[in-house]
Design a protein around this motif. Structure first.
Motif, PDB file in Angstrom:
ATOM      1  N   SER A 176       0.918  -1.116  -0.332  1.00  0.00           N
ATOM      2  CA  SER A 176      -0.500   0.366  -0.461  1.00  0.00           C
ATOM      3  C   SER A 176       0.822   1.187   0.060  1.00  0.00           C
ATOM      4  CB  SER A 176      -0.748   0.000   1.157  1.00  0.00           C
ATOM      5  OG  SER A 176      -2.051  -1.096   1.339  1.00  0.00           O
ATOM      6  N   TRP A 177       0.515   2.762  -0.457  1.00  0.00           N
ATOM      7  CA  TRP A 177       1.132   3.346  -0.857  1.00  0.00           C
ATOM      8  C   TRP A 177       1.443   4.840   0.385  1.00  0.00           C
ATOM      9  CZ3 TRP A 177      -2.385   3.680  -5.433  1.00  0.00           C
ATOM     10  CH2 TRP A 177      -3.371   3.873  -5.812  1.00  0.00           C
TER      11      TRP A 177
ATOM     12  N   ALA B 185       2.529   7.772  -8.709  1.00  0.00           N
ATOM     13  CA  ALA B 185       3.995   8.017  -8.214  1.00  0.00           C
ATOM     14  C   ALA B 185       3.729   7.669  -6.463  1.00  0.00           C
ATOM     15  CB  ALA B 185       4.265   9.675  -8.181  1.00  0.00           C
ATOM     16  N   PHE B 186       4.002   6.417  -6.519  1.00  0.00           N
ATOM     17  CA  PHE B 186       4.372   6.436  -4.755  1.00  0.00           C
ATOM     18  C   PHE B 186       5.095   5.326  -3.954  1.00  0.00           C
ATOM     19  CE2 PHE B 186       2.785   2.760  -7.438  1.00  0.00           C
ATOM     20  CZ  PHE B 186       3.098   1.584  -7.309  1.00  0.00           C
ATOM     21  N   TYR B 187       5.513   5.550  -1.984  1.00  0.00           N
ATOM     22  CA  TYR B 187       6.232   4.721  -1.978  1.00  0.00           C
ATOM     23  C   TYR B 187       6.063   3.496  -1.267  1.00  0.00           C
ATOM     24  CZ  TYR B 187       9.919   4.442   1.994  1.00  0.00           C
ATOM     25  OH  TYR B 187      10.756   4.598   2.122  1.00  0.00           O
ATOM     26  N   ALA B 188       6.002   2.478  -2.025  1.00  0.00           N
ATOM     27  CA  ALA B 188       6.203   1.576  -1.741  1.00  0.00           C
ATOM     28  C   ALA B 188       6.822   0.028  -3.082  1.00  0.00           C
ATOM     29  CB  ALA B 188       4.757   0.689  -1.586  1.00  0.00           C
ATOM     30  N   SER B 189       7.199  -0.604  -2.477  1.00  0.00           N
ATOM     31  CA  SER B 189       8.001  -1.693  -3.365  1.00  0.00           C
ATOM     32  C   SER B 189       6.139  -2.427  -3.901  1.00  0.00           C
ATOM     33  CB  SER B 189       7.658  -2.957  -1.669  1.00  0.00           C
ATOM     34  OG  SER B 189       8.668  -3.955  -2.806  1.00  0.00           O
ATOM     35  N   PRO B 190       7.585  -2.271  -5.023  1.00  0.00           N
ATOM     36  CA  PRO B 190       8.932  -1.919  -5.572  1.00  0.00           C
ATOM     37  C   PRO B 190       9.682  -0.352  -5.558  1.00  0.00           C
ATOM     38  CG  PRO B 190       7.700  -2.943  -7.605  1.00  0.00           C
ATOM     39  CD  PRO B 190       6.655  -2.453  -6.368  1.00  0.00           C
TER      40      PRO B 190
ATOM     41  N   ALA C  22      16.396   1.732  -4.020  1.00  0.00           N
ATOM     42  CA  ALA C  22      15.964   0.698  -3.256  1.00  0.00           C
ATOM     43  C   ALA C  22      14.940   0.551  -1.938  1.00  0.00           C
ATOM     44  CB  ALA C  22      17.363   0.833  -3.028  1.00  0.00           C
ATOM     45  N   GLY C  23      14.465   1.537  -1.935  1.00  0.00           N
ATOM     46  CA  GLY C  23      13.555   2.148  -0.439  1.00  0.00           C
ATOM     47  C   GLY C  23      13.742   2.487   0.417  1.00  0.00           C
TER      48      GLY C  23
END
Length: 546
Positions: free
Chosen positions: A391-392, A413-418, A440-441
């Motif tokens: 989830s983002w 655009a979101f902050y979650a894997s991958p 890479a996170g």
């Protein structure tokens, strides 16, 4: 045996050290840069010219400082200047330098890798600018913006109608003069007009030819290599936004860039120069949770939102241009976490799609539609995206590609894997493809935008460094005409240049923004981006076939 092995190891180590000395010695010193103490301006860096034959290093300062001001820099300001030398490997300099009094001659000795010494005299020169460039040319009465081909020194006015004798609005290099001066003497632009631009130094000059014409375009998309930074402004030291972590959004109109800072009225900048042009009147819509974020549609309608549910029901206000005042537009009491980002594609005076990510588990966002200037419903459709990673969370932005079609594709655009930029099918709301990413996170994507320029669609997103260490803060622009065209970005911002850590301070919330705008004449595309606590930047691209 141990002793013999140790001896051989020591001999090999000696050989490695000796190999650090190049077979051919270079000059040893490459440059000296100077700067003033207690000055955070992006202009505060002065380069040098080295005369190796005569042993003279000249540090060049501008006649005016700041460069676009009328302040004349005088030699007495150079008594205590910070200096840094760039040396080759294994080269030393004596005496050690940190500050110099450049009102007098300074001498340094450079010892190269072969222990050869050479003495240089370091001096300062205050030099008038040799730049003689016209950077913009407009005919306000005819609504025309000239297309400048800097290589050919031509300015094309795209018009099928007679223009006649009128005054022009021109941006020219600071301190330069024009003859004739088209801002003071009306010229007949139905004929070719030649303008001689003389630099501040009074000797360097160039001639531009202004003519009615339609320059040819590249067949598709932007001209390769045309991307150039027009201006960059530091939020803190140059724009006076002293509070950290509260500037989260930009809204790009046709003429201005609005910077949204939550605890104050938003300021707006001239889109061509980055100069502060004024302040929005937000009235009662000022507060840490009220004017939380802003964006802009294609017709100068600025959309402002609050943070929900922290500030109650989710609300979006509309503001017509930088002189307008907030008017209620959307109110929805859905009880969901929203408002850190909103996006709009199209114009709310015609057709538009508005999106607001829902910051919770499940990869969802709210979507409103405008048809013929009418909002179809205060209650949004809740869209669930499938096929993504985690989830983002609290970092996400979504933009559609077609303001008339809710089934058109969109980008996220979101902050979650991958940790990749996502192209999503609007017909099925499933992942279509990921765009390349070096993330890479550690780095946070949280903003995106989309535009079609010279028949080619482009998508842009950011990655942000929220730490006090490491290097990121970049922007990635992609040609998204096909899924095979996205193997690498067509432009990206240099890492570690514009972010919060490298300027005003740690970007603790990991926030920033991006916006794409195409000029009315279709020859230019502008990318505006901002990193919280860092810089706001304007990049120009063109599609002129030259």
């Amino acid at each position: 045996m141990i002793a013999i092995f140790s001896l051989l190891l020591g001999m090999n180590s000696c050989v490695d050290v000796e190999n650090l000395t190049p077979s051919v010695s270079r000059e040893g010193i490459n440059s000296i840069k100077a700067s003033f103490d207690n000055d955070d301006s992006s202009e505060n860096s002065f380069t040098s010219e080295i005369d190796y034959e005569n042993g003279i290093i000249t540090i060049v300062f501008p006649y005016n400082y700041p460069r676009t001001s009328e302040n004349v820099l005088t030699m007495d300001k150079l008594k205590h200047v910070r200096v840094v030398a760039n040396l080759d490997d294994n080269v030393t300099i004596s005496p050690a330098i940190l500050y110099m009094d450049l009102t007098k001659d300074n001498y340094i000795t450079v010892t190269d890798q072969s222990k050869k010494k050479k003495t240089y005299k370091v001096i300062a020169e205050i030099r008038k600018s040799a730049e003689c460039v016209i950077s913009s040319f407009e005919i306000p009465t005819a609504g025309l913006s000239g297309v400048i081909d800097e290589g050919a020194k031509t300015i094309s006015l795209i018009s099928l109608e007679n223009i006649g004798s009128v005054l022009a609005k021109v941006s020219v290099s600071h301190g330069a003069t024009m003859s004739p001066d088209p801002t003071k003497q009306a010229q007949n632009y139905d004929n070719e007009v030649k303008i001689n631009v003389t630099a501040q130094n009074g000797t360097t000059s160039t001639v531009y030819t202004v003519k009615k014409a339609v320059p040819s375009k590249t067949e598709f998309g932007l001209r390769a290599g045309s991307g150039k930074v027009l201006w960059s402004k530091k939020l803190n030291s140059e724009l006076g936004i002293s509070v950290l972590n509260l500037t989260g959004g930009i809204a790009a109109t046709k003429d201005y860039v609005v910077i949204n800072t939550r605890n104050q009225n938003s300021i707006y900048l001239d889109r061509k120069t980055g100069a502060i042009a004024g302040t929005l009147n937000l009235g009662d819509n000022v507060g840490n949770l009220v004017n939380f974020y802003n964006t802009c549609d294609d017709n100068d309608n600025i959309l402002l939102c609050n943070l929900s549910p922290n500030a109650g029901a989710f609300k979006i206000w509309k503001i017509k241009g930088v002189t307008g005042t907030p008017q209620p537009f959307i109110e929805w009491n859905g009880g969901l976490a929203m408002g850190r980002k909103i996006s709009v594609k199209g114009s709310i005076d015609g057709d538009a799609i508005i999106t607001a990510p829902i910051y919770a588990a499940g990869n969802q966002f709210a979507r409103w539609q405008v048809k013929g200037g009418v909002l179809q419903s205060q209650t949004p459709n809740i869209i669930t995206v499938s096929g993504l990673g985690g989830s983002w969370g609290t970092n996400c932005d979504i933009v559609y590609t077609d303001p008339t079609n809710v089934n058109s594709d969109y980008f996220a655009a979101f902050y979650a894997s991958p940790y990749k930029f996502a192209w999503i099918s609007g017909a099925t709301n499933t992942l279509k493809t990921y765009l390349p990413s070096n993330n890479a996170g550690n780095w946070i994507p949280n903003a995106t935008d989309y535009a079609v320029f010279n028949k080619c669609p482009y998508a842009v997103y950011n990655t942000i460094n929220s730490f006090t260490w490491g290097s990121d803060d970049s922007i990635y622009l992609f040609d998204v005409s096909t899924t095979s065209s996205i193997t690498s970005p067509v432009w990206n911002a240099p890492i570690g240049t514009y972010g919060g850590k490298d300027n005003g301070g740690q970007n603790a919330n990991g926030t920033g923004d991006v916006a794409l705008k195409v000029s009315d004449n279709g020859y230019y595309m502008y990318l505006y981006f901002m990193f919280t606590n860092g810089c706001v930047v304007c990049v120009q691209y063109d599609c002129i076939n030259m």
